[in-house]
Design a protein around this motif. Structure first.
Motif, PDB file in Angstrom:
ATOM      1  N   ASP A  67      -4.734   9.875  -5.367  1.00  0.00           N
ATOM      2  CA  ASP A  67      -4.731   8.867  -4.310  1.00  0.00           C
ATOM      3  C   ASP A  67      -3.403   8.124  -4.210  1.00  0.00           C
ATOM      4  O   ASP A  67      -3.333   7.080  -3.563  1.00  0.00           O
ATOM      5  CB  ASP A  67      -5.859   7.867  -4.564  1.00  0.00           C
ATOM      6  CG  ASP A  67      -6.424   7.297  -3.284  1.00  0.00           C
ATOM      7  OD1 ASP A  67      -6.190   7.883  -2.211  1.00  0.00           O
ATOM      8  OD2 ASP A  67      -7.102   6.260  -3.365  1.00  0.00           O
ATOM      9  N   SER A 114       0.429   5.660   0.938  1.00  0.00           N
ATOM     10  CA  SER A 114       0.054   6.446   2.107  1.00  0.00           C
ATOM     11  C   SER A 114      -1.411   6.236   2.438  1.00  0.00           C
ATOM     12  O   SER A 114      -2.217   5.902   1.574  1.00  0.00           O
ATOM     13  CB  SER A 114       0.298   7.918   1.808  1.00  0.00           C
ATOM     14  OG  SER A 114       1.629   8.108   1.395  1.00  0.00           O
ATOM     15  N   PRO A 115      -1.796   6.454   3.704  1.00  0.00           N
ATOM     16  CA  PRO A 115      -3.215   6.352   4.046  1.00  0.00           C
ATOM     17  C   PRO A 115      -4.022   7.452   3.364  1.00  0.00           C
ATOM     18  O   PRO A 115      -3.511   8.534   3.105  1.00  0.00           O
ATOM     19  CB  PRO A 115      -3.238   6.518   5.563  1.00  0.00           C
ATOM     20  CG  PRO A 115      -1.888   6.903   5.984  1.00  0.00           C
ATOM     21  CD  PRO A 115      -0.953   6.768   4.833  1.00  0.00           C
ATOM     22  N   ASN A 116      -5.279   7.149   3.108  1.00  0.00           N
ATOM     23  CA  ASN A 116      -6.190   8.145   2.563  1.00  0.00           C
ATOM     24  C   ASN A 116      -6.266   9.318   3.513  1.00  0.00           C
ATOM     25  O   ASN A 116      -6.343   9.147   4.729  1.00  0.00           O
ATOM     26  CB  ASN A 116      -7.572   7.512   2.363  1.00  0.00           C
ATOM     27  CG  ASN A 116      -8.590   8.507   1.867  1.00  0.00           C
ATOM     28  OD1 ASN A 116      -9.176   9.210   2.662  1.00  0.00           O
ATOM     29  ND2 ASN A 116      -8.779   8.541   0.575  1.00  0.00           N
ATOM     30  N   HIS A 119       0.844  -1.186   0.000  1.00  0.00           N
ATOM     31  CA  HIS A 119       0.000   0.000   0.000  1.00  0.00           C
ATOM     32  C   HIS A 119       0.878   1.234   0.000  1.00  0.00           C
ATOM     33  O   HIS A 119       2.078   1.166   0.284  1.00  0.00           O
ATOM     34  CB  HIS A 119      -0.948   0.018   1.199  1.00  0.00           C
ATOM     35  CG  HIS A 119      -0.237   0.163   2.506  1.00  0.00           C
ATOM     36  ND1 HIS A 119       0.077   1.378   3.054  1.00  0.00           N
ATOM     37  CD2 HIS A 119       0.264  -0.760   3.349  1.00  0.00           C
ATOM     38  CE1 HIS A 119       0.717   1.199   4.195  1.00  0.00           C
ATOM     39  NE2 HIS A 119       0.852  -0.104   4.388  1.00  0.00           N
ATOM     40  N   ALA A 168     -10.003   9.155   5.298  1.00  0.00           N
ATOM     41  CA  ALA A 168     -10.430   7.951   6.009  1.00  0.00           C
ATOM     42  C   ALA A 168      -9.299   7.304   6.794  1.00  0.00           C
ATOM     43  O   ALA A 168      -9.538   6.429   7.623  1.00  0.00           O
ATOM     44  CB  ALA A 168     -11.003   6.944   5.020  1.00  0.00           C
ATOM     45  N   GLN A 169      -8.047   7.711   6.518  1.00  0.00           N
ATOM     46  CA  GLN A 169      -6.874   7.133   7.177  1.00  0.00           C
ATOM     47  C   GLN A 169      -6.761   5.625   6.959  1.00  0.00           C
ATOM     48  O   GLN A 169      -6.265   4.899   7.810  1.00  0.00           O
ATOM     49  CB  GLN A 169      -6.864   7.468   8.674  1.00  0.00           C
ATOM     50  CG  GLN A 169      -6.685   8.942   8.947  1.00  0.00           C
ATOM     51  CD  GLN A 169      -5.398   9.498   8.335  1.00  0.00           C
ATOM     52  OE1 GLN A 169      -4.323   8.957   8.528  1.00  0.00           O
ATOM     53  NE2 GLN A 169      -5.518  10.576   7.566  1.00  0.00           N
ATOM     54  N   GLU A 170      -7.234   5.148   5.810  1.00  0.00           N
ATOM     55  CA  GLU A 170      -7.091   3.742   5.450  1.00  0.00           C
ATOM     56  C   GLU A 170      -5.985   3.607   4.408  1.00  0.00           C
ATOM     57  O   GLU A 170      -5.785   4.504   3.594  1.00  0.00           O
ATOM     58  CB  GLU A 170      -8.406   3.207   4.876  1.00  0.00           C
ATOM     59  CG  GLU A 170      -9.533   3.223   5.888  1.00  0.00           C
ATOM     60  CD  GLU A 170     -10.861   2.836   5.258  1.00  0.00           C
ATOM     61  OE1 GLU A 170     -10.955   2.784   4.019  1.00  0.00           O
ATOM     62  OE2 GLU A 170     -11.796   2.601   6.023  1.00  0.00           O
ATOM     63  N   PRO A 171      -5.264   2.495   4.410  1.00  0.00           N
ATOM     64  CA  PRO A 171      -4.198   2.325   3.424  1.00  0.00           C
ATOM     65  C   PRO A 171      -4.752   2.355   2.001  1.00  0.00           C
ATOM     66  O   PRO A 171      -5.809   1.788   1.750  1.00  0.00           O
ATOM     67  CB  PRO A 171      -3.601   0.965   3.742  1.00  0.00           C
ATOM     68  CG  PRO A 171      -4.366   0.416   4.862  1.00  0.00           C
ATOM     69  CD  PRO A 171      -5.418   1.361   5.281  1.00  0.00           C
ATOM     70  N   ARG A 172      -4.021   2.987   1.103  1.00  0.00           N
ATOM     71  CA  ARG A 172      -4.465   3.129  -0.280  1.00  0.00           C
ATOM     72  C   ARG A 172      -3.390   2.590  -1.223  1.00  0.00           C
ATOM     73  O   ARG A 172      -2.217   2.508  -0.863  1.00  0.00           O
ATOM     74  CB  ARG A 172      -4.727   4.603  -0.604  1.00  0.00           C
ATOM     75  CG  ARG A 172      -5.733   5.264   0.291  1.00  0.00           C
ATOM     76  CD  ARG A 172      -7.096   4.674   0.167  1.00  0.00           C
ATOM     77  NE  ARG A 172      -7.587   4.869  -1.201  1.00  0.00           N
ATOM     78  CZ  ARG A 172      -8.724   4.389  -1.662  1.00  0.00           C
ATOM     79  NH1 ARG A 172      -9.484   3.673  -0.881  1.00  0.00           N
ATOM     80  NH2 ARG A 172      -9.083   4.615  -2.900  1.00  0.00           N
TER      81      ARG A 172
END
Ligand code: FES
Length: 91
Positions: A64, A44-46, A42, A49-53
């Motif tokens: 993104d 960086s995080p979004n 992955h 949402a701080q989710e992996p992208r």
């Protein structure tokens, strides 16, 4: 997310790092392809949402896939050619 090369797997190898870990890639890869096919998993995080992208559009539109590259600053990985010796960091 991991990309698997289905064709053009015989191009010249290049080496870069992501957060200090080695990544094997091929000459002609975009930085996003190099990182995901090389096992980065992955980016960086979004931002929201701080989710992996792992990128979304892969064509420079969604924003993104930002990463930091020594000497280049903040770049979109899908719109940046990978180069041997690149030092890349997640943001
Ligand atoms: S993946 Fe959408 S801008 Fe890079």
């Amino acid at each position: 997310m991991r990309l698997k090369r289905l064709r053009d797997a015989g191009r010249a190898p290049i080496a870069l790092t992501l957060d200090g870990a080695p990544v094997s890639a091929q000459d002609g890869d975009t930085l996003l392809t190099a990182l995901l096919a090389g096992g980065a998993g992955h980016l960086s995080p979004n931002l929201f949402a701080q989710e992996p992208r792992a990128g979304f559009c892969h064509m420079g539109a969604c924003q993104d896939c930002w990463v930091a590259v020594d000497g280049l600053g903040r770049v979109r990985a899908c719109a940046t050619p990978a180069a041997d010796g690149m030092v890349v960091r997640r943001l």
